[in-house]
Every structure is written in C-alpha cells, then in structure tokens.
Design a protein around this motif. Structure first.
Motif, PDB file in Angstrom:
ATOM      1  N   VAL A  11       0.667  -1.200  -0.045  1.00  0.00           N
ATOM      2  CA  VAL A  11       0.169  -0.048  -0.048  1.00  0.00           C
ATOM      3  C   VAL A  11       0.825   1.165  -0.048  1.00  0.00           C
ATOM      4  O   VAL A  11       0.613   2.220  -0.722  1.00  0.00           O
ATOM      5  N   GLU A  12       1.797   1.297   0.807  1.00  0.00           N
ATOM      6  CA  GLU A  12       2.862   2.493   0.874  1.00  0.00           C
ATOM      7  C   GLU A  12       3.555   2.750  -0.492  1.00  0.00           C
ATOM      8  O   GLU A  12       4.055   3.729  -0.707  1.00  0.00           O
ATOM      9  N   ILE A  14       1.898   2.870  -3.277  1.00  0.00           N
ATOM     10  CA  ILE A  14       0.918   3.304  -4.389  1.00  0.00           C
ATOM     11  C   ILE A  14       1.308   4.761  -5.074  1.00  0.00           C
ATOM     12  O   ILE A  14       1.113   4.852  -6.018  1.00  0.00           O
ATOM     13  N   ASP A  45      -4.339   7.123  -7.485  1.00  0.00           N
ATOM     14  CA  ASP A  45      -3.886   6.407  -6.223  1.00  0.00           C
ATOM     15  C   ASP A  45      -4.871   5.666  -5.470  1.00  0.00           C
ATOM     16  O   ASP A  45      -4.907   4.373  -4.972  1.00  0.00           O
ATOM     17  N   ARG A  49      -5.341   1.890  -5.039  1.00  0.00           N
ATOM     18  CA  ARG A  49      -5.489   1.330  -3.451  1.00  0.00           C
ATOM     19  C   ARG A  49      -6.738   0.504  -3.396  1.00  0.00           C
ATOM     20  O   ARG A  49      -6.535  -0.624  -2.659  1.00  0.00           O
ATOM     21  N   HIS A  50      -7.940   0.804  -4.052  1.00  0.00           N
ATOM     22  CA  HIS A  50      -8.919   0.246  -3.976  1.00  0.00           C
ATOM     23  C   HIS A  50      -8.502  -1.442  -4.513  1.00  0.00           C
ATOM     24  O   HIS A  50      -8.881  -2.472  -4.059  1.00  0.00           O
ATOM     25  N   LEU A  52      -5.849  -3.045  -4.915  1.00  0.00           N
ATOM     26  CA  LEU A  52      -5.084  -3.706  -3.899  1.00  0.00           C
ATOM     27  C   LEU A  52      -5.705  -4.180  -2.866  1.00  0.00           C
ATOM     28  O   LEU A  52      -5.119  -5.449  -2.441  1.00  0.00           O
ATOM     29  N   LEU A  53      -6.457  -3.459  -1.972  1.00  0.00           N
ATOM     30  CA  LEU A  53      -6.916  -4.004  -0.843  1.00  0.00           C
ATOM     31  C   LEU A  53      -8.368  -4.779  -1.165  1.00  0.00           C
ATOM     32  O   LEU A  53      -8.409  -5.444  -0.022  1.00  0.00           O
TER      33      LEU A  53
END
Length: 196
Positions: A11-12, A14, A45, A49-50, A52-53
């Motif tokens: 996440v970091e 992104i 971003d 992020r969406h 990835l998570l």
C-alpha cells in the motif's frame, strides 16, 4: 546488468506507482486523458489502492533494485479473472478527457470480450518501466511471472500492446490478433495460449 527482484506491491508504494506512470507515459494522448494534476494523481492512487486492498483477482507486482530498494524500477498489474474482477477503473475524473478515456478503454475491453466470451483468461492490464531502466530485464520478469502462472493453470493471456512494445511480447508467445481490430492510438490486441 542490475540484479532486479520481483515483489508484491505494498500500500505504501501506491504514490510511487502514479509517479512512475507519469514518468513513463507522459505522451500527449495520455496527458489528455489523465492530466498531471493533484486531483488526477489522487484518482490514480485511489483506484490502485482499492484494487490492491479489495480486489482479489488483481495482482500488483513491482521490480526493485536491491541496491536502491526505495526506487521503483517497474510495476505490472495482472488481472487473473477479468470476468469476475469488475470495472477496470472507477468513474472518470472531471478533469479527465472522459470521451477519449471511454473510447480507448472500451475498445480494449470489447476486443477481449469478443475473443474470449465467457472463457477464463489472464489479462496484463498494466506494465510500466522507468525510462532509465528499459531493456534491462524488468519488463521480461513481469511478463514471465504471468506467463508462468497462465501455463501452470492452463489459461490464455491477453494484453493491449503499444506497437513499440509488441516485439517484446511476441518473444513470450503473444500473437497479434489484428482480426480483433487496432485502435486509432495504435494499441494491438495480443493473445498467448497456454503452453502446457
């Protein structure tokens, strides 16, 4: 030749994905679709992020140089079930050229759907390499990762290639499907059948 390593995106990482995208792809058509503004970077971003998570079908991989582990050399997004993973992007941002975005990305989706229908396949959705690190093996590592998985699971793979990148993909067994059409921006539909 650097000794690159492949890792999952965190996440970091992104914001670094968005930075690399602009570093590598700042050509007129891309900047028309996605102007380099704080709001559009935030849109990128949030979209990444969406995925990835919350999207178990989309796998983000990065290439790093162990000598400079904080610098992103390349990244890829492999969609391992495009039929189940939903929309490729969230709604277009107001600052985007929404008509061009819709045209470009609809052509690619329609080509893929026309060929595969309901047939399960993998999709190399994104491959970005830092301009200073091209032709050093990073892209090949990311392509090989997906090809190996596709072969292991007997799945075909699809991508939309820029004309300049098509020769690299052909080395991995991707074949032009000109019968699926070529967009006005020069994107070539390419398909690789599983090699079991």
């Amino acid at each position: 030749m650097p000794s690159f390593i492949i890792q999952e995106v965190l996440v970091e990482n992104i914001p670094a994905l968005s930075q690399l995208w602009y570093t590598a792809f700042s050509i007129p058509v891309n900047l028309r679709m996605f102007p380099d503004t704080p709001a559009i970077r935030e849109w990128w971003d949030k979209a990444n992020r969406h995925d990835l998570l919350h999207n178990p079908y989309r796998t983000y991989l990065k290439i790093v140089d162990p000598g400079q582990p904080d610098a992103l050399v390349a990244y890829a997004k492999w969609d391992l079930d495009p039929l189940a993973s939903g929309e490729k992007f969230p709604p277009w941002h107001d600052e985007s050229d929404q008509e061009t975005c819709e045209h470009l990305y609809t052509v690619g989706s329609e080509n893929r759907e026309a060929f595969f229908g309901d047939r399960k396949h993998y999709y190399l959705d994104m491959l970005v390499v830092h301009p200073e690190c091209r032709r050093q093996g990073a892209a090949s590592m990311l392509i090989q990762w997906g090809c190996d998985l596709a072969d292991q699971n007997a799945k075909p793979a699809y991508l939309d290639a820029h004309e300049d990148a098509a020769p690299l993909y052909r080395k991995f067994g991707f074949k032009d499907r000109t019968d699926l059409g070529v967009s006005s921006e020069g994107s070539i539909a390419m398909i690789r059948e599983a090699q079991c």
